[in-house]
Design a protein around this motif. Structure first.
Motif, short mmCIF file in Angstrom:
data_model
loop_
_atom_site.label_atom_id
_atom_site.label_comp_id
_atom_site.label_asym_id
_atom_site.label_seq_id
_atom_site.Cartn_x
_atom_site.Cartn_y
_atom_site.Cartn_z
N THR A 54 46.59 36.49 -6.95
CA THR A 54 45.99 37.20 -5.91
C THR A 54 46.95 38.38 -5.44
N GLU A 55 47.89 38.55 -5.94
CA GLU A 55 48.84 39.54 -5.59
C GLU A 55 48.07 40.97 -5.78
N GLU A 56 47.12 40.92 -6.88
CA GLU A 56 46.64 41.87 -7.50
C GLU A 56 45.66 42.55 -6.65
N VAL A 57 45.24 41.64 -5.76
CA VAL A 57 44.27 42.29 -4.49
C VAL A 57 44.78 42.50 -3.25
N GLY A 158 57.48 43.34 -0.18
CA GLY A 158 58.15 42.74 -1.49
C GLY A 158 59.32 42.09 -1.15
N ILE A 159 60.41 42.60 -2.42
CA ILE A 159 61.66 41.78 -1.91
C ILE A 159 62.92 43.20 -1.88
N GLY A 160 62.33 44.03 -2.21
CA GLY A 160 63.29 45.37 -1.91
C GLY A 160 64.33 45.75 -3.20
N PRO A 216 51.62 38.96 0.10
CA PRO A 216 51.74 39.08 1.56
C PRO A 216 52.87 38.90 2.37
N GLN A 217 53.13 39.56 3.45
CA GLN A 217 54.18 39.55 4.35
C GLN A 217 54.53 37.92 4.51
N CYS A 218 55.83 37.54 4.48
CA CYS A 218 56.26 36.01 4.67
C CYS A 218 55.86 35.08 3.75
N SER A 219 55.05 35.35 2.45
CA SER A 219 54.75 34.63 1.52
C SER A 219 56.05 34.45 0.68
N VAL A 238 61.56 35.23 0.30
CA VAL A 238 60.53 35.17 1.10
C VAL A 238 60.22 36.81 1.09
N ARG A 239 59.04 37.15 0.91
CA ARG A 239 58.79 38.63 0.83
C ARG A 239 58.84 39.11 2.17
N HIS A 240 58.93 40.70 2.35
CA HIS A 240 58.99 41.01 3.76
C HIS A 240 58.66 42.63 3.38
N SER A 241 58.62 43.10 4.74
CA SER A 241 58.13 44.78 4.61
C SER A 241 59.53 45.40 4.37
#
Length: 448
Positions: A54-57, A158-160, A216-219, A238-241
């Motif tokens: 699902t990251e692809e979309v 993402g993770i940065g 997605p944010q917070c996933s 945890v992914r973040h902006s």
């Protein structure tokens, strides 16, 4: 301004990739992990992984789609592009490629009717056919994304980290870690490698799937990570902006002889905040006994960034820019000393990912005798790009000039700049403390 920036075949930011074929997941038990850090605005959100596909979309950054372009406008843009290339491209033989055969075939395709998306892909392919790995055609969406990078306002979830694909090793190495990012809080460091995301490999069958790190944010995602000389381990992040580009990294290098040696890593010349960050680092260092500038991941950027950084270390005419027919301008730098930056003994680290203005910066300081170079030969991609805008908001960046260094007039295109001292190893095999290039640079400076 004008830019030099190569198509990123080596160092690339983690970016979404569309329509990839999904490989078979790595089998094995998934251990129960807890994230080392949860971003404050994700507190209270259930920590759960998502299906990697699902990251692809979920493209990031979120920029509006290209607006429709009618056939008449498509043909106008195409014809104008061809005229510009024929008149201004730096290689009158079109870099040895059969450009005259490519043009009519592509124009015929547009005349038959193509969608807006197909048109931009066709235009990108047209310029790619020049084969210099530098010139390119950007759609309006591409233009918006790159302007955000230049302004330091780009944003993604993402993770940065900035990564270096190591396809032959089935991994991507970390070229830099964003401050206050999920990666930093989770203990990831420069030179670590990413092997898999939620059991799916980052690299498989020669394909690099960096988009899987985003989502997605917070996933949450389970990364399989390996540090130099250690066994792989799993880390839950945890992914973040992430906003902006990787900043300059600056520190003092520990020495045994009491000398004060500074280290500055320049991630690129494509962020307008970099000159100020370098100036801040020099002020914080104070007077130095030596300085090491690390350009090994510097793939180039904008003249508006490289020139003020050069002004801290040198002055005068470093070379000239030449079109296919004439010298267009001199590359002259006015001095802007900070502490003893104009006279401090200087070593620059270069490598295969040093390209474009990263090479010109390094090579010009070597050519003038201002700096010694340590590492391995650079990418050899120093054409100068100029922008040509079109009514739909697209841009063509065309190689129209080459750089001629002032003293030795060495041709760097294709061969790269050659270091004074060869010292390198694969990026994923050492840490900052064991970096062979830094050790060699200290020896060149006469310190230890």
């Amino acid at each position: 301004n004008y830019i030099t920036r190569s198509i990123p075949t080596g160092l690339v930011p983690l970016a979404a990739t569309s329509t990839q074929t999904l490989p078979v997941p790595i089998t094995g038990a998934i251990s129960t992990l807890q994230p080392a850090w949860i971003p404050p605005d994700c507190a209270g959100t259930p920590v759960a992984t998502i299906i990697p596909a699902t990251e692809e979309v979920t493209p990031t950054p979120a920029i509006e789609a290209n607006k429709p372009v009618d056939q008449q406008t498509q043909l106008q843009i195409f014809d104008q592009t061809v005229q510009i290339v024929n008149s201004l491209y730096v290689y009158p033989d079109f870099n040895g490629h059969n450009w005259n055969a490519v043009v009519p075939a592509n124009r015929a395709a547009i005349q038959k009717g193509v969608s807006t998306q197909t048109f931009y892909a066709l235009m990108q392919g047209l310029i790619d056919a020049l084969g210099d790995d530098h010139s390119r055609f950007d759609s309006p969406v591409d233009v918006a994304y790159e302007q955000a990078q230049l302004n330091g306002t780009s944003q993604f979830v993402g993770i940065g980290v900035l990564v270096i694909p190591e396809v032959e090793k089935s991994r991507i190495s970390i070229g830099g870690v964003f401050p206050n990012s999920p990666a930093e809080h989770s203990g990831l460091q420069t030179h670590d490698s990413l092997l898999a995301v939620d059991g799916l490999p980052i690299v498989q069958n020669g394909e690099v799937y960096t988009y899987r790190v985003r989502g997605p944010q917070c996933s949450a995602e389970r990364l399989t990570v390996q540090s130099p000389g250690q066994s792989p381990r799993d880390v839950m992040i945890v992914r973040h902006s992430i906003v902006g580009d990787l900043p300059v990294q600056a520190r003092l290098i520990p020495t045994t002889d009491g000398s004060k040696i500074g280290y500055i890593m320049l991630p690129s010349f494509f962020d307008e905040k970099i000159p100020g960050e370098v100036a801040d680092a020099l002020r914080s260092f104070g007077k130095l006994d030596g300085l090491i500038i690390d350009n090994r991941v510097n793939g180039g950027g904008s003249s508006d960034v490289v020139e003020p950084v050069l002004s801290y270390f040198t002055s005068g005419t470093l070379g000239q820019f030449k079109t296919r027919t004439a010298v267009t301008r001199l590359f002259t730098i006015q001095p802007n000393a900070i502490e003893n930056s104009q006279t401090v003994p200087l070593v620059i680290l270069v490598g295969r990912n040093t390209a474009s203005f990263g090479e010109i910066f390094s090579g010009a300081l070597q050519d003038s005798g201002r700096a010694k170079l340590v590492g391995e030969h650079s990418a050899g991609n120093v054409e100068i790009l100029h922008a040509h805008s079109f009514p739909d908001g697209s841009l063509m960046w065309l190689a129209e000039e080459t750089f001629d260094p002032a003293v030795h007039h060495t041709r760097w295109e294709g061969t790269g700049v050659i270091p004074d001292v060869q010292a390198y190893a694969d990026w994923d095999t050492f840490t900052f403390a064991t970096d062979p290039a830094i050790k060699a640079a200290l020896q060149v400076l006469g310190h230890q």
